[in-house]
Design a protein around this motif. Structure first.
Motif, PDB file in Angstrom:
ATOM      1  N   HIS A 195       0.740  -1.200   0.051  1.00 16.05           N
ATOM      2  CA  HIS A 195       0.009  -0.078  -0.085  1.00 16.05           C
ATOM      3  C   HIS A 195       0.623   1.310  -0.085  1.00 16.05           C
ATOM      4  CE1 HIS A 195      -3.204   2.894   0.826  1.00 16.05           C
ATOM      5  NE2 HIS A 195      -2.745   2.897   2.112  1.00 16.05           N
ATOM      6  N   PHE A 196       1.853   1.198   0.899  1.00 12.55           N
ATOM      7  CA  PHE A 196       2.802   2.571   0.871  1.00 12.55           C
ATOM      8  C   PHE A 196       4.263   2.091   1.379  1.00 12.55           C
ATOM      9  CE2 PHE A 196       1.527   7.072   1.922  1.00 12.55           C
ATOM     10  CZ  PHE A 196       0.109   6.791   1.286  1.00 12.55           C
ATOM     11  N   VAL A 197       5.035   2.707   0.799  1.00 17.63           N
ATOM     12  CA  VAL A 197       6.431   2.794   1.144  1.00 17.63           C
ATOM     13  C   VAL A 197       6.950   4.070   1.251  1.00 17.63           C
ATOM     14  CG1 VAL A 197       7.341   2.253  -1.158  1.00 17.63           C
ATOM     15  CG2 VAL A 197       8.825   1.667   0.898  1.00 17.63           C
ATOM     16  N   GLY A 198       7.746   4.427   2.080  1.00 19.39           N
ATOM     17  CA  GLY A 198       8.371   5.745   2.196  1.00 19.39           C
ATOM     18  C   GLY A 198       9.673   5.697   2.993  1.00 19.39           C
ATOM     19  N   ALA A 247      18.399   6.770  -1.500  1.00 20.89           N
ATOM     20  CA  ALA A 247      19.598   6.037  -2.402  1.00 20.89           C
ATOM     21  C   ALA A 247      20.417   5.286  -1.616  1.00 20.89           C
ATOM     22  CB  ALA A 247      20.335   7.415  -3.083  1.00 20.89           C
ATOM     23  N   GLN A 248      20.200   4.734  -0.459  1.00 23.24           N
ATOM     24  CA  GLN A 248      21.275   3.856   0.202  1.00 23.24           C
ATOM     25  C   GLN A 248      20.867   2.581   0.538  1.00 23.24           C
ATOM     26  OE1 GLN A 248      21.961   5.896   4.179  1.00 23.24           O
ATOM     27  NE2 GLN A 248      21.552   7.838   3.555  1.00 23.24           N
ATOM     28  N   GLY A 270      14.433   1.440   0.761  1.00 27.28           N
ATOM     29  CA  GLY A 270      13.610   0.972   0.049  1.00 27.28           C
ATOM     30  C   GLY A 270      13.751  -0.533  -0.410  1.00 27.28           C
ATOM     31  N   ARG A 271      14.898  -0.734  -1.158  1.00 29.38           N
ATOM     32  CA  ARG A 271      14.961  -2.276  -1.472  1.00 29.38           C
ATOM     33  C   ARG A 271      14.957  -3.160  -0.208  1.00 29.38           C
ATOM     34  NH1 ARG A 271      16.872  -4.844  -5.701  1.00 29.38           N
ATOM     35  NH2 ARG A 271      17.303  -3.251  -7.134  1.00 29.38           N
ATOM     36  N   THR A 285       1.088   3.301  -8.278  1.00 30.15           N
ATOM     37  CA  THR A 285       1.371   4.358  -7.956  1.00 30.15           C
ATOM     38  C   THR A 285       0.868   5.588  -8.988  1.00 30.15           C
ATOM     39  OG1 THR A 285       3.678   5.680  -7.275  1.00 30.15           O
ATOM     40  CG2 THR A 285       3.509   4.626  -9.380  1.00 30.15           C
ATOM     41  N   GLY A 319       9.581   9.365  -9.396  1.00 31.03           N
ATOM     42  CA  GLY A 319      10.599   8.537  -8.525  1.00 31.03           C
ATOM     43  C   GLY A 319      10.223   7.139  -8.216  1.00 31.03           C
ATOM     44  N   SER A 320       8.760   7.010  -7.777  1.00 27.83           N
ATOM     45  CA  SER A 320       8.186   5.953  -7.698  1.00 27.83           C
ATOM     46  C   SER A 320       8.426   4.855  -8.585  1.00 27.83           C
ATOM     47  CB  SER A 320       6.766   5.784  -6.789  1.00 27.83           C
ATOM     48  OG  SER A 320       6.330   4.702  -6.524  1.00 27.83           O
ATOM     49  N   ALA A 358      10.484   4.814 -11.202  1.00 24.05           N
ATOM     50  CA  ALA A 358      11.791   4.252 -11.582  1.00 24.05           C
ATOM     51  C   ALA A 358      12.207   3.188 -10.348  1.00 24.05           C
ATOM     52  CB  ALA A 358      12.577   5.698 -11.242  1.00 24.05           C
ATOM     53  N   PHE A 359      11.733   3.667  -9.246  1.00 27.54           N
ATOM     54  CA  PHE A 359      12.053   2.555  -7.984  1.00 27.54           C
ATOM     55  C   PHE A 359      11.442   1.218  -8.400  1.00 27.54           C
ATOM     56  CE2 PHE A 359      10.490   0.798  -3.731  1.00 27.54           C
ATOM     57  CZ  PHE A 359      11.446   0.280  -3.399  1.00 27.54           C
TER      58      PHE A 359
END
Ligand SMILES: CC(C)(COP(=O)(O)OP(=O)(O)OC[C@H]1O[C@@H](n2cnc3c(N)ncnc32)[C@H](O)[C@@H]1OP(=O)(O)O)[C@@H](O)C(=O)NCCC(=O)NCCS
Length: 157
Positions: free
Chosen positions: A71-74, A81-82, A85-86, A108, A114-115, A117-118
Motif C-alpha cells: 500500500h505504501f512505502v516511504g 538512495a542507500q 527501500g530495496r 502509484t 521517482g516511485s 523508477a524505484f
C-alpha cells in the motif's frame, strides 16, 4: 539499522512526516490507524538509533492468498538512495513468499516518477492500462475520478 514490524504507536510519527516525505503532496489521509493495528505481520519500519527513517505497509490479499499488495512505502529524504527501500521490499517479498504468495501488486500515481523508477528497478512491470505516457501504461480514474494510476505487478521466485 534495525528492521522491525510496524506497531500501532508508529501511526502518529508517520502521519506527521508523510506529506513532507512525499514532497508536500497530501498523503496522510491514506494512512488511517487501521493499517498500523491490523497489518503488522506484513508491514515494517527501519529505525536508525531510535529514529524511524523508513516504512512499508503491505498485506496478503484476503481475496486471493497467492497475491500480496504493497500500500505504501516511504523513506526519509535524508536516507534515500542507500538501499533502504530495496531492503524493505526484499523483507516483504521474503515474508509473503514464505506464506505462499506468488505475485506482489501495487499502484502509484503517474506524477510520481521517482516511485515509477524505484518499482522498475525492483523488478515490477506496469500492467496494461488505457493510455501510455512516457512509455508507462496508465489506467485513468482507477482510484476514482481523476485518480489515475500505474498498476505494477511482480512475480516472486
Ligand atoms: C521511492 C522510495 C521509497 C525509494 O527509496 P530508496 O531507499 O531511496 O530506494 P533504494 O535506495 O532502495 O533504491 C532501490 C533501487 O531503485 C532505484 N531508485 C530509487 N529511487 C529512484 C529514483 N527516484 N530515480 C531512479 N531510480 C531510483 C535505485 O537506483 C535502486 O536501483 P538499484 O538497486 O537497481 O541500483 C523513496 O524515494 C521515497 O520514499 N519516495 C517518496 C515516497 C514515495 O513516492 N513512495 C512510493 C509510492 S507509495
Amino acid at each position: 539499522m534495525l528492521v522491525r514490524n510496524l506497531e500501532t504507536r508508529d501511526h502518529a510519527p508517520i502521519i506527521t512526516v508523510v506529506n513532507d516525505w512525499w514532497g508536500g503532496r497530501p498523503m496522510a489521509g491514506m494512512l488511517p490507524r487501521l493499517f498500523f493495528t491490523h497489518f503488522q505481520p506484513s508491514s515494517f519500519v527501519i529505525e536508525d538509533r531510535g529514529q524511524l527513517v523508513a516504512f512499508l505497509i503491505g498485506f496478503i490479499s484476503q481475496t486471493d492468498p497467492a497475491q500480496a499488495y504493497i500500500h505504501f512505502v516511504g523513506v526519509h529524504p535524508g536516507y534515500r538512495a542507500q538501499g533502504l527501500g530495496r531492503q524493505l521490499y526484499q523483507h516483504f517479498f521474503d515474508t509473503v513468499q514464505a506464506q505462499g504468495c506468488q505475485t506482489v501488486r501495487c499502484v502509484t500515481s503517474p506524477v510520481n516518477t521517482g516511485s515509477i523508477a524505484f518499482h522498475t528497478h525492483m523488478g515490477f512491470t506496469a500492467e496494461p492500462g488505457d493510455s501510455t505516457a512516457q512509455g508507462i501504461a496508465i489506467t485513468h480514474d482507477y482510484d476514482g475520478p481523476g485518480e489515475h494510476r500505474v498498476r505494477f505487478a511482480k512475480t516472486l521466485g
